[in-house]
Design an enzyme around this catalytic site. Structure first.
Site, PDB file in Angstrom:
ATOM      1  N   GLY A  54      -5.815  -6.313   5.963  1.00  0.00           N
ATOM      2  CA  GLY A  54      -5.104  -7.320   5.165  1.00  0.00           C
ATOM      3  C   GLY A  54      -3.703  -7.641   5.633  1.00  0.00           C
ATOM      4  O   GLY A  54      -3.211  -8.747   5.422  1.00  0.00           O
ATOM      5  N   ASP A 110      -0.409  -5.918   2.733  1.00  0.00           N
ATOM      6  CA  ASP A 110      -0.472  -7.239   2.117  1.00  0.00           C
ATOM      7  C   ASP A 110      -0.127  -7.173   0.635  1.00  0.00           C
ATOM      8  O   ASP A 110       0.641  -7.979   0.132  1.00  0.00           O
ATOM      9  CB  ASP A 110      -1.864  -7.875   2.327  1.00  0.00           C
ATOM     10  CG  ASP A 110      -3.019  -6.930   1.978  1.00  0.00           C
ATOM     11  OD1 ASP A 110      -2.761  -5.790   1.529  1.00  0.00           O
ATOM     12  OD2 ASP A 110      -4.172  -7.328   2.173  1.00  0.00           O
ATOM     13  N   ASP A 113      -1.336  -2.586  -5.196  1.00  0.00           N
ATOM     14  CA  ASP A 113      -2.156  -2.750  -6.400  1.00  0.00           C
ATOM     15  C   ASP A 113      -2.124  -1.432  -7.176  1.00  0.00           C
ATOM     16  O   ASP A 113      -1.146  -1.144  -7.860  1.00  0.00           O
ATOM     17  CB  ASP A 113      -3.562  -3.152  -5.929  1.00  0.00           C
ATOM     18  CG  ASP A 113      -4.501  -3.509  -7.051  1.00  0.00           C
ATOM     19  OD1 ASP A 113      -4.060  -4.075  -8.050  1.00  0.00           O
ATOM     20  OD2 ASP A 113      -5.715  -3.237  -6.927  1.00  0.00           O
ATOM     21  N   LYS A 141       1.329  -6.211  -7.437  1.00  0.00           N
ATOM     22  CA  LYS A 141       0.612  -6.368  -8.716  1.00  0.00           C
ATOM     23  C   LYS A 141       0.998  -5.179  -9.584  1.00  0.00           C
ATOM     24  O   LYS A 141       0.242  -4.225  -9.757  1.00  0.00           O
ATOM     25  CB  LYS A 141      -0.891  -6.319  -8.431  1.00  0.00           C
ATOM     26  CG  LYS A 141      -1.678  -7.524  -8.838  1.00  0.00           C
ATOM     27  CD  LYS A 141      -3.164  -7.245  -8.700  1.00  0.00           C
ATOM     28  CE  LYS A 141      -3.846  -8.184  -7.761  1.00  0.00           C
ATOM     29  NZ  LYS A 141      -5.289  -7.893  -7.618  1.00  0.00           N
ATOM     30  N   PHE A 162      -7.157 -11.476  -8.911  1.00  0.00           N
ATOM     31  CA  PHE A 162      -7.627 -11.178  -7.565  1.00  0.00           C
ATOM     32  C   PHE A 162      -7.321 -12.366  -6.667  1.00  0.00           C
ATOM     33  O   PHE A 162      -7.751 -13.484  -6.942  1.00  0.00           O
ATOM     34  CB  PHE A 162      -9.126 -10.868  -7.559  1.00  0.00           C
ATOM     35  CG  PHE A 162      -9.561 -10.234  -6.276  1.00  0.00           C
ATOM     36  CD1 PHE A 162      -9.402  -8.869  -6.078  1.00  0.00           C
ATOM     37  CD2 PHE A 162     -10.090 -10.999  -5.244  1.00  0.00           C
ATOM     38  CE1 PHE A 162      -9.780  -8.277  -4.885  1.00  0.00           C
ATOM     39  CE2 PHE A 162     -10.465 -10.419  -4.043  1.00  0.00           C
ATOM     40  CZ  PHE A 162     -10.304  -9.052  -3.864  1.00  0.00           C
ATOM     41  N   VAL A 163      -6.544 -12.130  -5.623  1.00  0.00           N
ATOM     42  CA  VAL A 163      -6.092 -13.229  -4.776  1.00  0.00           C
ATOM     43  C   VAL A 163      -6.618 -13.084  -3.351  1.00  0.00           C
ATOM     44  O   VAL A 163      -6.941 -11.974  -2.902  1.00  0.00           O
ATOM     45  CB  VAL A 163      -4.547 -13.323  -4.750  1.00  0.00           C
ATOM     46  CG1 VAL A 163      -4.007 -13.769  -6.100  1.00  0.00           C
ATOM     47  CG2 VAL A 163      -3.913 -11.998  -4.328  1.00  0.00           C
ATOM     48  N   ASP A 169      -8.554 -10.699   1.595  1.00  0.00           N
ATOM     49  CA  ASP A 169      -9.949 -11.132   1.663  1.00  0.00           C
ATOM     50  C   ASP A 169     -10.700 -10.912   0.363  1.00  0.00           C
ATOM     51  O   ASP A 169     -10.294 -10.144  -0.505  1.00  0.00           O
ATOM     52  CB  ASP A 169     -10.678 -10.337   2.739  1.00  0.00           C
ATOM     53  CG  ASP A 169     -10.995  -8.919   2.260  1.00  0.00           C
ATOM     54  OD1 ASP A 169     -10.041  -8.177   1.949  1.00  0.00           O
ATOM     55  OD2 ASP A 169     -12.186  -8.569   2.164  1.00  0.00           O
ATOM     56  N   ARG A 175      -9.396 -14.699   4.726  1.00  0.00           N
ATOM     57  CA  ARG A 175      -8.136 -14.153   5.261  1.00  0.00           C
ATOM     58  C   ARG A 175      -7.343 -15.245   5.971  1.00  0.00           C
ATOM     59  O   ARG A 175      -6.125 -15.172   6.076  1.00  0.00           O
ATOM     60  CB  ARG A 175      -8.419 -13.034   6.270  1.00  0.00           C
ATOM     61  CG  ARG A 175      -9.068 -11.798   5.668  1.00  0.00           C
ATOM     62  CD  ARG A 175      -8.983 -10.647   6.668  1.00  0.00           C
ATOM     63  NE  ARG A 175      -9.893  -9.553   6.356  1.00  0.00           N
ATOM     64  CZ  ARG A 175      -9.647  -8.565   5.506  1.00  0.00           C
ATOM     65  NH1 ARG A 175      -8.514  -8.557   4.841  1.00  0.00           N
ATOM     66  NH2 ARG A 175     -10.525  -7.600   5.307  1.00  0.00           N
TER      67      ARG A 175
HETATM   68  P1  IMP Z   1      -4.155  -0.150  -3.726  1.00  0.00           P
HETATM   69  O1  IMP Z   1      -4.509   1.064  -2.926  1.00  0.00           O
HETATM   70  O2  IMP Z   1      -4.959  -0.220  -5.014  1.00  0.00           O
HETATM   71  O3  IMP Z   1      -2.702  -0.344  -3.948  1.00  0.00           O
HETATM   72  O4  IMP Z   1      -4.750  -1.366  -2.962  1.00  0.00           O
HETATM   73  C1  IMP Z   1      -4.131  -1.991  -1.961  1.00  0.00           C
HETATM   74  C2  IMP Z   1      -5.189  -2.640  -1.094  1.00  0.00           C
HETATM   75  O5  IMP Z   1      -6.235  -3.224  -1.885  1.00  0.00           O
HETATM   76  C3  IMP Z   1      -4.565  -3.746  -0.315  1.00  0.00           C
HETATM   77  O6  IMP Z   1      -4.292  -3.284   0.985  1.00  0.00           O
HETATM   78  C4  IMP Z   1      -5.626  -4.819  -0.313  1.00  0.00           C
HETATM   79  O7  IMP Z   1      -6.386  -4.712   0.861  1.00  0.00           O
HETATM   80  C5  IMP Z   1      -6.541  -4.533  -1.467  1.00  0.00           C
HETATM   81  N1  IMP Z   1      -6.291  -5.467  -2.599  1.00  0.00           N
HETATM   82  C6  IMP Z   1      -5.665  -5.197  -3.762  1.00  0.00           C
HETATM   83  N2  IMP Z   1      -5.608  -6.283  -4.570  1.00  0.00           N
HETATM   84  C7  IMP Z   1      -6.208  -7.281  -3.885  1.00  0.00           C
HETATM   85  C8  IMP Z   1      -6.439  -8.679  -4.181  1.00  0.00           C
HETATM   86  O8  IMP Z   1      -6.079  -9.244  -5.226  1.00  0.00           O
HETATM   87  N3  IMP Z   1      -7.084  -9.375  -3.210  1.00  0.00           N
HETATM   88  C9  IMP Z   1      -7.507  -8.833  -2.038  1.00  0.00           C
HETATM   89  N4  IMP Z   1      -7.290  -7.541  -1.726  1.00  0.00           N
HETATM   90  C10 IMP Z   1      -6.653  -6.762  -2.633  1.00  0.00           C
HETATM   91 MG    MG Z   2      -5.458  -3.848   2.651  1.00  0.00          MG
END
Ligand code: IMP
Ligand code: MG
Length: 197
Positions: A54, A110, A113, A141, A162-163, A169, A175
């Site tokens: 991403g 990117d 979350d 987020k 979700f974006v 992606d 992407r």
């Molecule tokens: P985390 O480990 O939950 O913080 O997730 C981060 C990863 O989840 C990022 O590197 C993204 O690849 C993916 N991700 C989280 N939210 C989204 C979204 O809204 N769209 C697409 N990919 C996301």
């Molecule tokens: Mg990622």
């Protein structure tokens, strides 16, 4: 073209301008850290680690604003396996470089979350005793955070949607969409398609 896009959340001009400003902040901080010799003083002092896949678009734009020597080390981490749209926990999919000791490391993703991805990579990088570790994400987020982690640089705070686009992606697609956008509900599989690393 891109019939599945419902609406644009952050358009390409806003992204470009914010990425420019983030790079300026990052450059100021790195140059200050590095002292009089600056980041060019010693080869390989600054190492950027984009998290695949991403972060590729963001890091490509970000580093081209930085006017000093740096190295790129790619790391693959997956958190949205298969078609899921929520984090299932982060897992390393490639080896971390083992020469980060004494370096100024910038981890780039990117979107932040749940925070599991950044928590995992940050702790692994710290084990190598780098001179500094910074985290830089385009999107934050905040409401979804499960790990106590705050990015050092964040481009935009976004709501719990979700974006896709600008590297992000759904099921491996979109992407290459130049803006950050939300998909039409009918483009999302009822079983919860989507998500790569
Ligand atoms: P985390 O480990 O939950 O913080 O997730 C981060 C990863 O989840 C990022 O590197 C993204 O690849 C993916 N991700 C989280 N939210 C989204 C979204 O809204 N769209 C697409 N990919 C996301
Ligand atoms: Mg990622």
């Amino acid at each position: 073209m891109f019939r599945d896009i419902d609406r644009v959340l952050i358009d390409r001009e806003r992204i470009a301008s914010r990425v420019h400003d983030m790079a300026a902040d990052l450059a100021d901080d790195l140059v200050r850290d590095m002292g009089p010799a600056g980041p060019d003083g010693e080869p390989g002092q600054v190492v950027f680690i984009p998290i695949l896949t991403g972060a590729i678009v963001f890091v490509a734009d970000l580093i081209r604003h930085l006017p000093f020597k740096l190295r790129l080390e790619l790391v693959a981490i997956s958190s949205y396996p298969g078609r899921s749209m929520t984090s299932r926990g982060a897992a390393m999919r490639s080896a971390l470089p083992d020469n980060l000791g004494g370096r100024h490391v910038v981890i780039v993703d990117d979107i932040l979350d749940s925070g599991r991805t950044l928590a995992l990579i940050t702790s692994l990088v710290r084990e190598q005793s780098p001179a500094s570790v910074r985290t830089c994400v385009l999107l934050d987020k905040k409401v979804r955070r499960a790990e106590a982690i705050t990015p050092d640089y964040a481009g935009f705070e976004i709501p719990d949607e979700f974006v896709v686009g600008y590297g992000l992606d759904y099921d491996g697609y979109y992407r290459n969409h130049p803006d950050i956008a939300v998909l039409r509900p009918d483009a999302i599989s009822p079983k919860g398609a989507g998500g790569g690393a």
